[in-house]
Design an enzyme around this catalytic site. Structure first.
Site, PDB file in Angstrom:
ATOM      1  N   GLU A  80       0.827  -1.216   0.000  1.00 48.54           N
ATOM      2  CA  GLU A  80       0.000   0.000   0.000  1.00 48.54           C
ATOM      3  C   GLU A  80       0.857   1.261   0.000  1.00 48.54           C
ATOM      4  O   GLU A  80       0.527   2.257  -0.657  1.00 48.54           O
ATOM      5  CB  GLU A  80      -0.939   0.001   1.210  1.00 48.54           C
ATOM      6  CG  GLU A  80      -2.152  -0.893   1.074  1.00 48.54           C
ATOM      7  CD  GLU A  80      -1.817  -2.365   1.241  1.00 48.54           C
ATOM      8  OE1 GLU A  80      -0.769  -2.679   1.840  1.00 48.54           O
ATOM      9  OE2 GLU A  80      -2.596  -3.208   0.774  1.00 48.54           O
ATOM     10  N   HIS A 116     -11.226  -6.491   7.502  1.00 49.28           N
ATOM     11  CA  HIS A 116     -11.573  -6.219   6.106  1.00 49.28           C
ATOM     12  C   HIS A 116     -12.993  -5.671   5.977  1.00 49.28           C
ATOM     13  O   HIS A 116     -13.622  -5.810   4.932  1.00 49.28           O
ATOM     14  CB  HIS A 116     -11.467  -7.502   5.262  1.00 49.28           C
ATOM     15  CG  HIS A 116     -10.089  -8.054   5.150  1.00 49.28           C
ATOM     16  ND1 HIS A 116      -9.475  -8.714   6.175  1.00 49.28           N
ATOM     17  CD2 HIS A 116      -9.186  -8.024   4.124  1.00 49.28           C
ATOM     18  CE1 HIS A 116      -8.269  -9.102   5.801  1.00 49.28           C
ATOM     19  NE2 HIS A 116      -8.063  -8.689   4.564  1.00 49.28           N
TER      20      HIS A 116
END
Lengths: 325, 269
Positions: free
Chosen positions: A60, A129
């Protein structure tokens, strides 16, 4: 006018802007060959090629570092963080670099960067998530925060976000990807900071966004059968925030309810409650009520996740009880 | 439980002392109600709430404002100094109606509090959301005796009775009222059976109460007919009647009657 899914609307909005402006590029894990893990970028590689639709390693920080550099040097990138939970591993570059560069350079360097991300729960993805992170992002000066709830808004708000000269966190609700609705043909460009009144009412104002909007709408329809007319406002954008629409509605109804897919502590509704208490205190006919998840990570088990997320039933029940007290 | 120990919603709106013997809960008005009341020149504590647990709602304020405006528009409503001099001598148009009510089930010797409570209850029914004051004038052989029962909307028969015995005698008629004011003229002590009261400025209505009268009455008992005795009282209501949206006097009087002597239930098969 054609039926379009929320996930296809993401690709349409990006494609619309990529056709219009060669500087718009897309970067992220599996956004090119795979068309995105959530299939929100299908067809973009074929149409725009590998120099503008770029797969990245699983990092990321690398995705956002590359996107920031591209934005600083003249491109208008769209970067994908697959799950919004992963913002936690790249907060330094988001908060200390991306959000602050325009300010720290005295406006000499702009960051026309959209970070699109799969956000929210309801899909049994578990605590790491499923989070809704709008309230994290809206606390950072320099970031704009958008969460559409319909396919048409996805297209229009994505276009508006890409045309911004400031970084925008674009939260796509994973639970809405399969949702379909009519979307007008042709170019759609919306305006950030504009809420929409999805249902007019006189007895209560319900604020919502993302997947909570259809639930708030369903709750309002249920309440109407019992004589309570609730006004449902889809905020769509938290930064900038359409306070005018919110305050006008509260002036009409006198009661405010927020439906938030985040824990109550410092959720986005807390800020709006503070604004309304300051700006519309004399219009309030009762306490502001916030309907949120409890202060716990979202569970994986379907029964438990359903229990903690605001539902149409719990929203209607809470509002009816509040209006009767 | 809140992670930072916020007060739970179940404790909202409580007032210190609530639940203690003799404690009368303090009315808590929402900001919206307070603003609406201020806009209309109404003291919110004078309003009778129709919401949950007597909460004053915005609709109550709107209704009270309309009633106050109606009273203010009445030609006889406390605007004497602003009237044209010629008009001062023009009697204001009024409506009136009378009814004789069977009060056998009431205690005739202490009838006035019962009548007042019935009148206040009926007035609340026609002017919901309004505070009600009652000004009682008892006509005695020695002169008149005036008493004022403020906030009568909060009182039942016992409350009215206590208020009548507790309040000081007022020598001057009060010109001010926080809400709707009902004037009551009691002529029982003079032995008069009926009186048409004068409707004074600021009154929503005036009610005349005559002396109880015992009358023979044909009754049906044990499958046959007989003659019994019933106690009746004649009530006369006068109200301002020359404005389009004036008080519905006949309906108010009928409501008072029905509270004193409920109509018999219809037989159903």
């Amino acid at each position: 006018m054609a039926q379009l899914s929320y996930r296809d609307a993401v690709a349409r909005g990006i494609a619309q802007e990529m056709r219009r402006d060669d500087r718009v590029v897309l970067v992220g894990e599996d956004v090119a060959g795979a068309g995105g893990v959530f299939k929100t970028t299908v067809g973009l590689l074929d149409e725009f090629g590998p120099t503008r639709v770029i797969d990245t390693p699983i990092s990321e920080q690398a995705i956002l570092g590359a996107a920031m550099g591209a934005a600083m040097t003249g491109l208008r990138p769209v970067a994908e963080i697959m799950f919004s939970d992963f913002f936690a591993v790249c907060w330094d570059i988001v908060v200390n670099q991306i959000a602050k560069t325009r300010y720290m350079t005295g406006g000499q360097v702009t960051l026309p960067l959209v970070i699109k991300t799969g956000n929210g729960g309801g899909l049994r993805f578990g605590a790491q998530h499923s989070q809704s992170i709008e309230n994290w992002a809206m606390a950072v000066p320099g970031l704009k925060v958008v969460t559409p709830s319909t396919p048409e808004d996805v297209v229009g708000l994505m276009a508006a976000a890409i045309r911004q000269d400031d970084p925008v966190i674009f939260c796509e609700h994973k639970g809405l990807y399969a949702m379909k609705a009519e979307v007008p043909d042709g170019e759609i460009v919306d305006t950030l900071g504009t809420a929409k009144v999805r249902r007019a009412g006189s007895d209560a104002t319900i604020l919502s966004l993302g997947m909570m909007m259809p639930r708030a709408l369903k709750a309002a329809e249920d309440l109407a059968t019992r004589g309570i007319e609730a006004e449902v406002i889809d905020l769509r954008s938290l930064v900038p925030l359409d306070t005018r629409t919110i305050l006008a509605s509260v002036a009409k109804t006198g009661r405010l309810f927020t439906v938030e897919e985040n824990p109550q502590l410092l959720g986005w509704g807390a800020e709006i409650a503070a604004i309304v208490a300051n700006e519309a205190f004399w219009d309030l006919d009762g306490p502001i009520e916030r309907i949120t998840t409890p202060h716990i990570p979202l569970p994986s088990a379907d029964s438990l996740e359903d229990l903690v997320m605001p539902s149409a039933e719990s929203v209607a029940r809470t509002i009816e009880k509040a209006l009767q007290s | 439980m809140s992670p930072i120990g916020a007060v739970s919603s179940s404790r909202r709106g409580t007032v210190p002392g609530a639940g203690e013997p003799g404690h009368r809960p303090r009315q808590i008005h929402s900001p919206r109600v307070r603003r609406m009341a201020a806009d209309r020149g109404i003291a919110p504590d004078t309003l009778v709430g129709t919401g949950h647990r007597g909460r004053v709602t915005p609709t109550d304020v709107t209704t009270a404002g309309e009633v106050a405006a109606r009273v203010a528009r009445s030609p006889s409503a406390g605007q004497r100094e602003s009237l044209d001099p010629a008009a001062r001598h023009t009697p204001a148009a009024t409506g009136s109606a009378s009814v004789t009510v069977d009060v056998t089930r009431q205690v005739a010797a202490d009838l006035l509090p019962v009548v007042l409570a019935a009148a206040v209850s009926a007035l609340r029914h026609t002017a919901v959301g309004t505070a009600i004051d009652v000004e009682v004038t008892r006509h005695l052989a020695s002169g008149v005796e005036r008493r004022r029962v403020s906030d009568a909307h909060d009182l039942g028969v016992d409350g009215v009775r206590k208020a009548l015995s507790r309040h000081e005698i007022e020598t001057e008629r009060s010109e001010h009222s926080n809400g709707a004011r009902l004037s009551v003229h009691d002529v029982a002590a003079l032995g008069l059976h009926t009186v048409a009261p004068v409707h004074s400025p600021g009154d929503v209505a005036a009610l005349g109460v005559g002396a109880p009268v015992e009358r023979p009455r044909v009754v049906r008992a044990d499958g046959g007919w007989g003659v019994g005795v019933s106690t009746t009282v004649t009530l006369t209501l006068v109200w301002p009647g020359d404005v389009d949206d004036a008080l519905d006097g006949p309906r108010l009087l009928a409501l008072i009657r029905d509270r004193l002597a409920p109509p018999p239930r219809k037989e159903t098969t």
